[in-house]
Scaffold this motif. Structure first.
Motif, PDB file in Angstrom:
ATOM      1  N   GLU A 194      -2.398 -13.700  -8.345  1.00  0.00           N
ATOM      2  CA  GLU A 194      -3.087 -13.208  -9.535  1.00  0.00           C
ATOM      3  C   GLU A 194      -3.793 -11.890  -9.216  1.00  0.00           C
ATOM      4  OE1 GLU A 194      -4.647 -17.131 -11.818  1.00  0.00           O
ATOM      5  OE2 GLU A 194      -5.045 -17.067  -9.659  1.00  0.00           O
ATOM      6  N   VAL A 195      -3.591 -10.913 -10.081  1.00  0.00           N
ATOM      7  CA  VAL A 195      -4.273  -9.633  -9.950  1.00  0.00           C
ATOM      8  C   VAL A 195      -4.806  -9.226 -11.316  1.00  0.00           C
ATOM      9  CG1 VAL A 195      -2.799  -8.893  -8.036  1.00  0.00           C
ATOM     10  CG2 VAL A 195      -2.231  -8.205 -10.381  1.00  0.00           C
ATOM     11  N   SER A 196      -5.820  -8.356 -11.310  1.00  0.00           N
ATOM     12  CA  SER A 196      -6.362  -7.787 -12.545  1.00  0.00           C
ATOM     13  C   SER A 196      -6.116  -6.285 -12.525  1.00  0.00           C
ATOM     14  CB  SER A 196      -7.862  -8.072 -12.657  1.00  0.00           C
ATOM     15  OG  SER A 196      -8.099  -9.450 -12.852  1.00  0.00           O
ATOM     16  N   ARG A 197      -5.751  -5.745 -13.712  1.00  0.00           N
ATOM     17  CA  ARG A 197      -5.524  -4.298 -13.815  1.00  0.00           C
ATOM     18  C   ARG A 197      -5.737  -3.844 -15.263  1.00  0.00           C
ATOM     19  NH1 ARG A 197       1.012  -4.351 -13.255  1.00  0.00           N
ATOM     20  NH2 ARG A 197       0.458  -4.541 -11.054  1.00  0.00           N
ATOM     21  N   ARG A 198      -5.902  -2.548 -15.444  1.00  0.00           N
ATOM     22  CA  ARG A 198      -6.020  -1.966 -16.781  1.00  0.00           C
ATOM     23  C   ARG A 198      -4.621  -1.836 -17.386  1.00  0.00           C
ATOM     24  NH1 ARG A 198     -10.718   0.867 -18.170  1.00  0.00           N
ATOM     25  NH2 ARG A 198     -12.337   0.909 -16.554  1.00  0.00           N
TER      26      ARG A 198
END
Length: 325
Positions: free
Chosen positions: A114-118
């Protein structure tokens, strides 16, 4: 740290395809297509070209146990293989960040990194991207991995994962990492998706839980409408002599719930037989003191009938208590 190798690196070693296939069943782990992790040192002649990697300073090998803990280990290997292929601005988040921070999930709750990005939320094979802008002050660097801060990680897990995943991890952070509920609560904004469940996770979590299995048991109490169970309560005789310290004890009724993990027996300094004998004596002391004792294994935490029985016992005792008054 794990030693990660790409298919190109292995090709540069002139390792024949047949030898590579053999190594994957021996000293290499295929974490994702084209990415491998060194599992162990190997003395087979066909794998001699890999020896240089297994002896590098600081290299650690994966550990598999043949049980539920292997889910987390496999995800750790996937994370290791994703570190050098992140896009600019990507941050490991949620369960992946929790593992990097050193948390030990009982139920992994995620099969993909899991990763977070714009960017819009997207799902890929082996990767889930959350559309979430992470402020710079909520990004940390752990062992050269860009991750959300621990408090942000716990808030994200509480918002996007089930109670059985979030409560054990929050409880561990409260107990072992000096985290406070208020630090996490400040990140749970009104109107956010999952905020009610996240706040409930904070209420159920406790630094008093000494193991993840106890935190999971507290979640089961909530799911089955069992209230009044207090963690880590000392029981003494009328004269003040110590009888036992209970994982859970009802606040007004003589009911005790013990959660027995593998560690209670196989990590006992005198061995499992001594642990079993001590536990039997402990149960007898509690029974003689008038307590109803429920001894739960880890597997019992997934058996609804066990908690239905606890609920019936408590309701029956409560009814009798009301009739006497």
């Amino acid at each position: 740290m794990y030693k990660v190798l790409t298919r190109k690196q292995l090709d540069d070693l002139d390792m024949p395809r047949s030898h590579l296939a053999e190594a994957v069943d021996c000293c290499l782990y295929r974490a994702r297509r084209g990415w491998f992790v060194v599992l162990s040192a190997c003395e087979k002649p066909h794998h001699a070209v890999l020896e240089q990697f297994s002896t590098e300073q600081g290299i650690t090998f994966p550990r598999f146990h043949g049980d539920i803990r292997d889910d987390a280990e496999r995800l750790r290997l996937q994370i290791a293989c994703r570190r050098d292929s992140l896009l600019r601005g990507d941050v490991f988040s949620h369960i992946s960040a929790g593992l990097i921070h050193g948390l030990d999930p009982t139920i992994i709750g995620a099969e993909r990194v899991e990763v977070s990005r714009r960017a819009p939320t997207r799902s890929y094979p082996g990767l889930f991207v959350y559309s979430r802008a992470v402020p710079a002050d909520e990004v940390a660097l752990r062992n050269s991995y860009p991750v959300t801060s621990l408090r942000r990680t716990l808030a994200d897990i509480a918002l996007d994962h089930s109670l059985e995943v979030s409560v054990p991890l929050i409880s561990q952070a409260l107990r072992d990492h000096g985290m406070t509920r208020e630090e996490i609560r400040r990140l749970l904004m009104n109107g956010s998706r999952g905020v009610r469940r996240a706040r409930l996770a904070l209420e159920i979590s406790s630094e008093l839980f000494e193991a993840a299995s106890e935190a999971l048991c507290a979640v089961r109490f909530h799911e089955h409408g069992i209230t009044g169970m207090v963690p880590q309560v000392d029981v003494r005789t009328a004269a003040g002599a110590f009888i036992a310290r209970n994982d859970f004890q009802h606040e007004t009724l003589p009911v005790v719930v013990e959660v027995h993990g593998v560690g209670k027996y196989y990590l006992h300094p005198d061995g499992p037989d001594a642990a079993a004998k001590a536990n039997h004596q402990r149960n007898m002391n509690l029974l003689n003191a008038g307590y109803r004792v429920f001894n739960l294994t880890f597997g019992d935490l997934f058996r609804p009938k066990v908690f239905a029985e606890i609920k019936r016992c408590l309701d029956g005792m409560q009814h009798q208590q009301q009739r006497r008054h």
